[in-house]
Design an enzyme around this catalytic site. Structure first.
Site, PDB file in Angstrom:
ATOM      1  N   ARG A  63       7.955   0.871  -2.459  1.00 20.18           N
ATOM      2  CA  ARG A  63       6.739   1.035  -1.657  1.00 20.18           C
ATOM      3  C   ARG A  63       5.604   1.683  -2.445  1.00 20.18           C
ATOM      4  O   ARG A  63       5.758   2.072  -3.582  1.00 20.18           O
ATOM      5  CB  ARG A  63       7.040   1.867  -0.409  1.00 20.18           C
ATOM      6  N   ASP A  64       4.457   1.780  -1.778  1.00 21.75           N
ATOM      7  CA  ASP A  64       3.294   2.547  -2.218  1.00 21.75           C
ATOM      8  C   ASP A  64       2.587   1.925  -3.426  1.00 21.75           C
ATOM      9  O   ASP A  64       2.483   2.540  -4.494  1.00 21.75           O
ATOM     10  CB  ASP A  64       3.675   3.996  -2.543  1.00 21.75           C
ATOM     11  N   ASN A 101      -0.898  11.797   7.123  1.00 18.19           N
ATOM     12  CA  ASN A 101      -0.197  12.193   5.902  1.00 18.19           C
ATOM     13  C   ASN A 101      -0.883  11.596   4.679  1.00 18.19           C
ATOM     14  O   ASN A 101      -2.037  11.924   4.418  1.00 18.19           O
ATOM     15  CB  ASN A 101       1.310  11.964   5.949  1.00 18.19           C
ATOM     16  N   ASP A 102      -0.249  10.751   3.894  1.00 15.84           N
ATOM     17  CA  ASP A 102      -0.732  10.387   2.560  1.00 15.84           C
ATOM     18  C   ASP A 102      -2.185   9.898   2.540  1.00 15.84           C
ATOM     19  O   ASP A 102      -2.568   9.062   3.360  1.00 15.84           O
ATOM     20  CB  ASP A 102       0.113   9.256   1.974  1.00 15.84           C
ATOM     21  N   GLU A 109       8.296   8.303  -5.117  1.00 16.91           N
ATOM     22  CA  GLU A 109       7.283   7.790  -4.194  1.00 16.91           C
ATOM     23  C   GLU A 109       5.886   7.923  -4.801  1.00 16.91           C
ATOM     24  O   GLU A 109       5.655   8.660  -5.758  1.00 16.91           O
ATOM     25  CB  GLU A 109       7.320   8.584  -2.879  1.00 16.91           C
ATOM     26  N   TYR A 154       2.169   1.194   5.778  1.00 16.56           N
ATOM     27  CA  TYR A 154       2.468   2.361   4.962  1.00 16.56           C
ATOM     28  C   TYR A 154       1.465   2.507   3.810  1.00 16.56           C
ATOM     29  O   TYR A 154       0.477   1.795   3.735  1.00 16.56           O
ATOM     30  CB  TYR A 154       3.903   2.294   4.460  1.00 16.56           C
ATOM     31  N   SER A 155       1.757   3.405   2.898  1.00 14.26           N
ATOM     32  CA  SER A 155       0.770   3.825   1.899  1.00 14.26           C
ATOM     33  C   SER A 155       0.380   2.721   0.926  1.00 14.26           C
ATOM     34  O   SER A 155       1.157   1.808   0.649  1.00 14.26           O
ATOM     35  CB  SER A 155       1.289   5.030   1.122  1.00 14.26           C
TER      36      SER A 155
END
Length: 472
Positions: free
Chosen positions: A152-153, A20-21, A206, A82-83
C-alpha cells in the site's frame, strides 16, 4: 455549552471525525494542497461510514480552507480510500495515486488472504475542484508473489520524463520492504526492483517516500515490529529514514536508520517540493495501534497534522525546521526570564531559547502535567497520567543542547532541539478551566528566551468563533 479548549490554533485537524496520514501533498499553479486520511462522522453517499480523503487548499500553507471530501469509496475501494500521493503534471493538473482497500467477508487473517489492495489513479485540476473517474492501475494479483496482501501507500514522482513509484510492503517471510515501479506515462507500470535491508528490520514498511536532498538519495518509511530500546524505537510503530548509497535504477545500500521524531505522536510523514524549491514534510501527529488515548474522541474529532517542516541535509542526518510562514501568526512578543514564568492566555505560543551553556542541565514545565528537561546528555519529555492520557516518558540522547524551539498549541507540542536535529511531538490534554490560559515555567539559568503568542490560522478560526454543541 463551552468552546472546545483542545481545538487547535495553527495545526490542521478534521472538522469532525477522524484524521490520520497526510496524503497528496503538492503545490500546483500557486495553490497548495493538503489531503489527508479522513473518516467523517456523517455517512458516505451510499449510507455507510467511510474511510476516505479530506482536502485543505490555499495560496500558502497558513491560509488554507477545508474543501471537503474529493471522492468516496466505490467498487475498487469499497473498504477505504487509503493513503497515497500527488504528482503535478507540466500542464498544472494533478495525478492522485492511492490504495483502494477491499476486505472480503469470511474467516481470513487479512495478511495472507482476504484482502485486496488496488493502486488507483484519479486526476484533478490545479484547484482540486473536479475529479476524474477512478482508474485501476494494478492490484493484488500483479504484485510480486513473495508479498503478502499488505502492499500500500503509493508515492509517485518524476525524473527525466520517467515516472517512479514506491509502495510499502510486508513480505511472506514477515520482513518489510519497498517495491519500486517505473512507467513512461504514469498509467502502465512495471516492477523495477525490491529494496530491503540485509537483515529483517520490522515485519512491514508503511508510507514510503523516496527523494533527494542535495543530491543524496533518501528513503523515508514507517517500519512496524521493531523491538523497543531505551533510547530508540520507544513507540509501538516507528517512522524514520535511511540515506541510501547508489543510484535509483540500481541496487542501493542502506545507511543507518534515523527516527524523524522522538515523541509520542508522529507517523506516516510525506514530503513534496514547492515552487520555491523547499522540501516540505508533514506528519500525522498520532500513531496507529497506540497504547494511549485522545479524549477529543468524546468531542467528535480526533488527531491532527504536524506543522509543515522544511528538510535540510546536515552531514549524515536530516534536520527539520518549521516553515517560516508560521511567523506571520505571531503576536504579543515578550522576553521571559530564564527562571520565570510565561503565561500564554490562549495556550498557543512560539518559544525560542538560546542556552548559555550547551552542557548545563535545565527544565521547562508546560502547564500542570508536561515537563521537558536535559541532564547528562539525556533529554526527557515527561507527562503525568491525567495530562498524558497514557503517555508517560520519552527519551533522547543528545550531546549538548544549544537551542530549543517549542511550539505550543492548546493540545499539541512540537519541540525542536539544536536547529531541528532532534524533535519531539506529543499531544497533551491540560485540564483547562474557564479559559485556555497556560503557564510555562523555565528553569534555564542564563538562557536568552524570546516568546510570542500565536493567532489561529484562518482554517481554525471557526472553532474559536462557534460554540461546541457537546458539553465539555
Amino acid at each position: 455549552m463551552k468552546k472546545d479548549n483542545w481545538r487547535l490554533a495553527y495545526h490542521l485537524m478534521p472538522p469532525d471525525g477522524w484524521l490520520n496520514d497526510p496524503n497528496g501533498l503538492c503545490e500546483a499553479d500557486g495553490v497548495y494542497h493538503v489531503y489527508f486520511q479522513y473518516a467523517p462522522n456523517t455517512p458516505a453517499p451510499d449510507g455507510r461510514m467511510a474511510r476516505t480523503w479530506g482536502h485543505y487548499a490555499g495560496p500558502d500553507l497558513i491560509n488554507l480552507s477545508f474543501k471537503g471530501v474529493p471522492f468516496w469509496p466505490e467498487t475498487l475501494d469499497r473498504d477505504g480510500c487509503y493513503s497515497g500521493s500527488a504528482l503535478v503534471e507540466d500542464d498544472g493538473t494533478i495525478d492522485l495515486y492511492y490504495t483502494g482497500n477491499i476486505k472480503e467477508p469470511g474467516d481470513y487473517d487479512y495478511i495472507h488472504d482476504g484482502r485486496l489492495s488496488n493502486t488507483i489513479l484519479v486526476k484533478t485540476d490545479a484547484n482540486g475542484d473536479t475529479y476524474s473517474d477512478k482508474h485501476l492501475l494494478f492490484g493484488t494479483k500483479d504484485y510480486p508473489k513473495d508479498c503478502t496482501r499488505h502492499v500500500r501507500d503509493p508515492k509517485v514522482w518524476k525524473e527525466d520524463d520517467q515516472y517512479y513509484m514506491v509502495l510499502g510492503a510486508r513480505m511472506n517471510d514477515d520482513s518489510g520492504a519497498v517495491l519500486f515501479y517505473e512507467s513512461l506515462d504514469g498509467v502502465s507500470w512495471r516492477l523495477l526492483k525490491i529494496e530491503k535491508t540485509g537483515e529483517p528490520f520490522g515485519y512491514m514498511w508503511e508510507c514510503p517516500d523516496y527523494f533527494e536532498l542535495d543530491g543524496q538519495p533518501v528513503l523515508s518509511f514507517c517500519p512496524q515490529g521493531l523491538e523497543a530500546e531505551d533510547f530508540r524505537f520507544q513507540n509501538n510503530h516507528q517512522s524514520g529514514y535511511c540515506l541510501l548509497g547508489g543510484e535509483l535504477r540500481g541496487k542501493q545500500a542502506f545507511r543507518p536508520f534515523h527516527e524523524w521524531d522522538m515523541g509520542f505522536d508522529f507517523y506516516a510523514p510525506q514530503s513534496f517540493v514547492d515552487d520555491r524549491g523547499r522540501r516540505i514534510m508533514i506528519g500525522w501527529a498520532g500513531l496507529p495501534d497506540k497504547p494511549y488515548g485522545n479524549p477529543t474522541d468524546q468531542r467528535g474529532w480526533e488527531n491532527c497534522l504536524t506543522v509543515p517542516r522544511v528538510l535540510f541535509k546536515k552531514g549524515d542526518k536530516i534536520v527539520q525546521k518549521p516553515i517560516s510562514g508560521l511567523k506571520r501568526l505571531r503576536t504579543h512578543p515578550s522576553r521571559p526570564d530564564a527562571e520565570g514564568t510565561l503565561t500564554l492566555p490562549d495556550a498557543s505560543g512560539d518559544i525560542e531559547i538560546a542556552f548559555a551553556d550547551p552542557d548545563a542541565g535545565w527544565q521547562i514545565q508546560i502547564g500542570s502535567g508536561v515537563r521537558v528537561s536535559y541532564n547528562g546528555c539525556i533529554v526527557r519529555l515527561t507527562l503525568d497520567a491525567q495530562t498524558g492520557c497514557g503517555r508517560d516518558e520519552r527519551l533522547a540522547q543528545v550531546d549538548g543542547v544549544r537551542n530549543a524551539k517549542i511550539l505550543v498549541d492548546r493540545s499539541i507540542l512540537e519541540i525542536y532541539l539544536n536547529g531541528g536535529e532532534t524533535v519531539f511531538t506529543t499531544r497533551y490534554y491540560e485540564d483547562f478551566e474557564a479559559d485556555r490560559s497556560l503557564d510555562v515555567t523555565f528553569g534555564c539559568e542564563g538562557a536568552d528566551i524570546y516568546a510570542w503568542e500565536m493567532r489561529p490560522m484562518p482554517a481554525n478560526q471557526i472553532y474559536d468563533e462557534e460554540e461546541n454543541d457537546i458539553e465539555v
